[in-house]
Structure formats: structure tokens, C-alpha cells
Write a protein that holds these residues in place. Sequence first.
Motif, mmCIF file in Angstrom:
data_model
loop_
_atom_site.group_PDB
_atom_site.id
_atom_site.type_symbol
_atom_site.label_atom_id
_atom_site.label_comp_id
_atom_site.label_asym_id
_atom_site.label_seq_id
_atom_site.Cartn_x
_atom_site.Cartn_y
_atom_site.Cartn_z
ATOM 1 N N LEU A 28 2.240 1.879 -3.672
ATOM 2 C CA LEU A 28 1.243 2.185 -4.700
ATOM 3 C C LEU A 28 1.222 3.645 -5.166
ATOM 4 O O LEU A 28 1.099 3.898 -6.362
ATOM 5 C CB LEU A 28 -0.148 1.744 -4.233
ATOM 6 N N PRO A 46 0.804 -1.230 0.000
ATOM 7 C CA PRO A 46 0.000 0.000 0.000
ATOM 8 C C PRO A 46 0.840 1.285 0.000
ATOM 9 O O PRO A 46 0.429 2.283 -0.591
ATOM 10 C CB PRO A 46 -0.823 -0.089 1.291
ATOM 11 N N THR A 47 2.021 1.271 0.642
ATOM 12 C CA THR A 47 2.842 2.488 0.651
ATOM 13 C C THR A 47 3.625 2.655 -0.645
ATOM 14 O O THR A 47 4.060 3.762 -0.961
ATOM 15 C CB THR A 47 3.819 2.517 1.846
ATOM 16 N N ARG A 105 3.998 -1.010 -7.977
ATOM 17 C CA ARG A 105 3.596 -2.382 -7.630
ATOM 18 C C ARG A 105 4.799 -3.315 -7.649
ATOM 19 O O ARG A 105 5.879 -2.965 -8.085
ATOM 20 C CB ARG A 105 2.581 -2.907 -8.669
ATOM 21 N N LEU A 129 -3.614 -5.856 -1.646
ATOM 22 C CA LEU A 129 -2.352 -5.260 -1.206
ATOM 23 C C LEU A 129 -2.019 -5.572 0.242
ATOM 24 O O LEU A 129 -0.884 -5.387 0.672
ATOM 25 C CB LEU A 129 -2.394 -3.746 -1.422
ATOM 26 N N GLU A 130 -2.989 -6.054 0.991
ATOM 27 C CA GLU A 130 -2.759 -6.403 2.395
ATOM 28 C C GLU A 130 -2.315 -7.862 2.540
ATOM 29 O O GLU A 130 -1.923 -8.287 3.615
ATOM 30 C CB GLU A 130 -4.036 -6.181 3.218
#
Length: 171
Positions: free
Chosen positions: A63, A60-61, A103, A123-124
Motif C-alpha cells: 500500500l 498492507p506492505t 494495490r 487488506l488483511e
Amino acid sequence: MADTVGSSPPAAEAASVMTPINLILLSLFAYIVYLRLRPATPQTLPRAPPPTVFRTFTPPTLLPYNGLNGMPVYLAVRGRVFDVTSGRNFYGPGGPYANFAGRDASRGLACGSFDEEMLTKDLEAPLDTLEDLGSEEMEALQGWEERFSEKYLVVGKLVAVGSEEAKATGT
């Protein structure tokens, strides 16, 4: 008296030195001397790029680093995050590899596919281990990784959300 016969008067000699061609040559000489002696304009050096800090990313960071909104373009290959901003025309918005921006591109590069299906949707979720890839695919991935290492700066590493490293860095 013999000395004055045949010689021109001093005013006539001075007038013959100040011919238009001599004035032009004297002006040209003065201009060349000026060009040689004038102070040179100081050269300005290009601004240095901002320093890059090696950091830990989670999916997530990572992206937001997709080249949109003036952001740099980063992508990850086998856990290493590369700054591919200098290749924005390939990896940034509108480029053929744009879906890899921000990504983990490992599976897509290994399989030679640039389709959206090659990207992790959640994404997690844990990072893709690539264990199901064959030796040819892993060799292709290694070739891509070497190419990126030669051409682009490594700016961080990619870790799973919730991992100890992510917790330690607060990402």
C-alpha cells in the motif's frame, strides 16, 4: 645595380605581409588550432537507478508504494508486483489508474473497470482468487499482464497476510 632596380626594400616586403587581413586570418587560424587541441571536457554519465531487490509483499506492505510522499509506484497483477514508476502520470497520484497504485489491480484490469469497488477493502483478507471471472475477463487480464511484463520491471510478488511466504520473509 640592375638587381636593385624595381625591387622593393626588405622593410617594405615585411610591411606588406602584415596587412590587417593577414593578421585576422592568422588569428582565426590560431583560434581554430586552439579549439582542435584543447582538452575535451569529460562527459558525465547519468546516475544509475538504485538497485531493485525482488521481495515479497502483502497487501498492507504494498500500500505505501502508491507514489505519494516521493515513493515509487507499484501495483500487483495476478501475484506479480510491477514497478510502474516510469508511468507515474498514469498510475501515480492524479492519474487515471491511480486507485490501482499500491494495490492488487487484477480484478479491475480484468473487468475493465477502474472504480474503487474493484479493489479489496480488507487488506488483511485472503488474496482475490479471481475464480468467478469469465474467460473473456481472464483473457483481458492476461493481455494486461503481458503488457506490464514487456514494459515494467517485476520487483516482487504479492502474498496473503499470514501465509507461509509472508511469515518466512517477515512481512
